[in-house]
Design an enzyme around this catalytic site. Structure first.
Site, mmCIF file in Angstrom:
data_model
loop_
_atom_site.group_PDB
_atom_site.id
_atom_site.type_symbol
_atom_site.label_atom_id
_atom_site.label_comp_id
_atom_site.label_asym_id
_atom_site.label_seq_id
_atom_site.Cartn_x
_atom_site.Cartn_y
_atom_site.Cartn_z
ATOM 1 N N ASP A 69 0.715 -1.103 -0.196
ATOM 2 C CA ASP A 69 0.089 -0.342 0.206
ATOM 3 C C ASP A 69 0.991 1.253 -0.021
ATOM 4 O O ASP A 69 1.855 1.518 0.897
ATOM 5 C CB ASP A 69 -1.030 0.112 1.374
ATOM 6 C CG ASP A 69 -1.403 1.069 1.038
ATOM 7 O OD1 ASP A 69 -2.636 1.351 0.094
ATOM 8 O OD2 ASP A 69 -1.483 1.657 2.132
ATOM 9 N N TYR A 74 3.246 10.208 -0.715
ATOM 10 C CA TYR A 74 4.115 9.802 0.392
ATOM 11 C C TYR A 74 5.076 9.484 -0.024
ATOM 12 O O TYR A 74 6.289 9.302 -1.078
ATOM 13 C CB TYR A 74 4.362 8.421 0.569
ATOM 14 C CG TYR A 74 2.870 7.638 1.137
ATOM 15 C CD1 TYR A 74 1.830 8.360 1.815
ATOM 16 C CD2 TYR A 74 2.306 5.828 1.432
ATOM 17 C CE1 TYR A 74 0.620 8.081 2.066
ATOM 18 C CE2 TYR A 74 0.969 5.681 2.073
ATOM 19 C CZ TYR A 74 0.135 6.340 2.288
ATOM 20 O OH TYR A 74 -1.052 6.295 2.691
#
Length: 126
Positions: A69, A74
């Site tokens: 994930d 990010y």
């Protein structure tokens, strides 16, 4: 520490401890396409683009994870690239066809066209 204890308790029984997750410990979600997808995955939220996500992804796959994930933002927008490098690396222990990847778009990409633009960027990175 929590992950270590989960891995150790899920390891196959033997005289020496193995650092491998027993696949029977994870339930599988059935999709309408008849593809089974793991319900538990390896999250990459806290990686900061230093190469750690690439190594951690390979280690997670070696441990037994088959769902990775991530998200567009990010690691300062670097984690997806590191995951892509891990999956294309000769060190990747599993065929790509056995791995699921989930990602999420950023709030500046709402609406169909913007979502598709973000999706295309994520796909290129991965």
């Amino acid at each position: 520490k929590r992950v270590s204890s989960v891995i150790e308790s899920a390891a196959e029984p033997s005289s020496e401890k193995k650092n491998v997750i027993n696949p029977e410990c994870f339930q599988i979600a059935g999709l309408e396409t008849k593809i089974s997808m793991p319900k538990v995955g390896f999250g990459t939220y806290r990686f900061k683009g230093s190469g750690a996500a690439q190594k951690a992804t390979i280690d997670a796959l070696k441990t037994g994870y088959r769902l990775i994930d991530t998200a567009y933002v990010y690691g300062g927008e670097k984690t997806e690239m590191e995951i892509g490098k891990a999956l294309n690396s000769s060190q990747c222990p599993v065929p790509r066809s056995d791995i699921f990847i989930t990602t999420k778009h950023w709030r500046s990409f709402h609406g169909y066209d913007e979502t598709m633009k973000c999706f295309d960027t994520s796909l290129k990175r991965l």
